[in-house]
Write an enzyme that holds these catalytic residues in place. Structure first.
Site, PDB file in Angstrom:
ATOM      1  N   LEU A  65      40.624  34.731 -23.710  1.00  0.00           N
ATOM      2  CA  LEU A  65      40.320  34.681 -25.148  1.00  0.00           C
ATOM      3  C   LEU A  65      40.054  36.056 -25.766  1.00  0.00           C
ATOM      4  CD1 LEU A  65      38.145  31.431 -25.455  1.00  0.00           C
ATOM      5  CD2 LEU A  65      40.572  31.746 -25.976  1.00  0.00           C
ATOM      6  N   ASN A  96      38.710  38.540 -18.057  1.00  0.00           N
ATOM      7  CA  ASN A  96      39.367  39.789 -18.458  1.00  0.00           C
ATOM      8  C   ASN A  96      39.027  40.209 -19.883  1.00  0.00           C
ATOM      9  OD1 ASN A  96      40.793  37.472 -19.281  1.00  0.00           O
ATOM     10  ND2 ASN A  96      42.681  38.606 -19.550  1.00  0.00           N
ATOM     11  N   ASP A 306      48.136  29.163 -18.965  1.00  0.00           N
ATOM     12  CA  ASP A 306      47.907  30.603 -18.739  1.00  0.00           C
ATOM     13  C   ASP A 306      47.891  31.340 -20.079  1.00  0.00           C
ATOM     14  OD1 ASP A 306      47.260  32.717 -17.080  1.00  0.00           O
ATOM     15  OD2 ASP A 306      49.341  33.314 -16.778  1.00  0.00           O
ATOM     16  N   GLY A 325      51.946  38.638 -21.021  1.00  0.00           N
ATOM     17  CA  GLY A 325      51.161  37.497 -21.507  1.00  0.00           C
ATOM     18  C   GLY A 325      51.788  36.779 -22.681  1.00  0.00           C
TER      19      GLY A 325
END
Length: 418
Positions: A65, A96, A306, A325
């Protein structure tokens, strides 16, 4: 809150109403009554939706997030609202952020930020301090504060002895070690799957071997130490085979696959669009088919979005330099129903709760109302206007989706998609 959900088809093998259509009376967050044509003498709110199906609440085992530190990518409050509208009653938050979630105070911070939300947040603590792979983080303290597992997001632990010690140590408090698999030396400067497409495009490749060597090593360590290991977002046929063999030996290993690896291949890279730059990289059609087979035969335990929001400054740049990502919460359900049977989709979107020690809530009278609401039929095209996340880096833009997540009922709240 008192509400009657009308004419909902129940998809829950643990429910006496599995595959039946019923009304559900919910009072103060609990399922009080189920049946056909329930009376409503007190004029409670009624929820009627087209072709409504309900299942146990979906849980996404890998969500990034940003907050704290990268709130421009996503905040916890908005991220949980996105998850709720996408049908998820709970998420596991990756560590992360900045600072990395590697101590008790950071676990408490993100849990407090999520307090009162309809979608519950379960933090994953970093396995090593600052996710640098050098020193073990304060895992026991984080576990006491609510961390459900420990891993360094998308970082493979080069130090095999440190992973061995972590597997031994976490057995004392019955926790799970998440072991991402990608050998950094074999990966080198690679940015996409090594193969025909990378050669044609002139991009540096990451061979399947980079993942498979680490999977094999990690499984050897697990066999030696015991404990619980989760291998996230596998992407190759050989990884599936290695994990299947380990499970046959009786090792306590689970694994997940991302939605995009089940539905896309490296052929998407022809446009050099950085939305398709993910870690691990998109692989070949043969790998994709092996992953689907692994889901169907239950070698693969979990499907995850993911979800990883990245700001535009780190995506709109040269392919080699762009960050890995894609966001995926909004499109997870509608993408999966195109490649897998509905009951298998639901099974794999709820299985992570059991693996990470989170209570299941069957759809039965007297149980907590922890429900995902959806319609498995109908099609739509996913557009930028449909993105609920702050970041817009979706690999699924322009794709056809099948079905729709209506929202959730959880924590005594109803959240419906707009």
């Amino acid at each position: 809150m008192t509400i009657i959900i009308r004419n909902a088809k129940i998809i829950d093998p643990q429910s006496p109403f599995h595959q039946q259509t019923a009304d559900i009376l919910i009072v103060n967050g609990l399922i009080e009554k189920m049946g056909s044509n329930l009376p409503n003498p007190d004029h409670a709110e009624e929820l009627k939706l087209n072709n409504l199906h309900v299942s146990q609440g979906w849980f996404d085992s890998s969500v990034s997030l940003g907050e704290p530190g990268f709130e421009d990518r996503e905040t916890i409050a908005n991220g949980l609202n996105v998850a709720a509208q996408s049908g998820f009653t709970a998420i596991a938050l990756q560590p992360n952020s900045f600072p990395v979630i590697d101590n008790q105070s950071q676990i408490n911070f993100v849990k407090n930020k999520a307090f009162g939300q309809a979608t519950e947040l379960f933090p994953i603590g970093a396995l090593t301090k600052n996710s640098e792979g050098k020193d073990m983080a304060e895992m026991y303290d984080m576990k006491q504060s609510g961390a459900i597992a420990f891993g360094d997001y998308n970082k493979s632990l080069d130090n095999a002895n440190l992973l061995k010690i972590a597997l031994q140590y976490t057995q004392d408090f019955d926790s799970v070690v998440i072991a991402y698999a990608q050998d950094a030396n074999i990966k080198g400067n690679g940015v996409v799957n090594e193969g025909v497409v990378s050669t044609r495009l002139g991009l540096k490749g990451i061979p399947n071997l980079a993942e498979e060597l680490q999977v094999a090593r990690n499984l050897f360590l697990l066999e030696y130490t015991g404990g619980k290991m989760h291998i996230p977002t596998i992407s190759t046929a050989k990884s599936v085979a290695l994990i299947k063999e380990a499970k046959a030996k009786g090792l306590n290993v689970s694994c997940s696959v991302s939605v995009h690896h089940l539905t896309m291949t490296d052929e998407k890279l022809d446009s050099f669009d950085t939305r398709y730059k993910v870690a691990p990289p998109l692989r070949t059609e043969a790998d994709r088919q092996a992953l689907l087979a692994g889901v169907l035969d239950n070698t693969i335990d979990i499907i995850t979005s993911d979800h990883n929001p990245i700001d535009i400054e780190h995506k709109k740049m040269e392919f080699d330099l762009a960050k890995n990502g894609t966001i995926g919460l909004e499109t997870a359900f509608g993408t999966l129903t195109k490649v897998l049977p509905l009951e298998k989709v639901i099974e794999k979107l709820t299985a992570a709760k059991t693996i990470f020690g989170i209570e299941n809530h069957p759809i039965k009278e007297g149980k907590k109302a922890n429900l995902s609401l959806f319609n498995p039929e109908g099609t739509s095209i996913f557009t930028k206007e449909a993105i609920l996340s702050k970041s817009k880096n979706s690999a699924f833009l322009g794709q056809e989706l099948k079905g729709k997540a209506y929202g959730i009922v959880n924590q005594g709240k109803i959240i419906l998609s707009k």
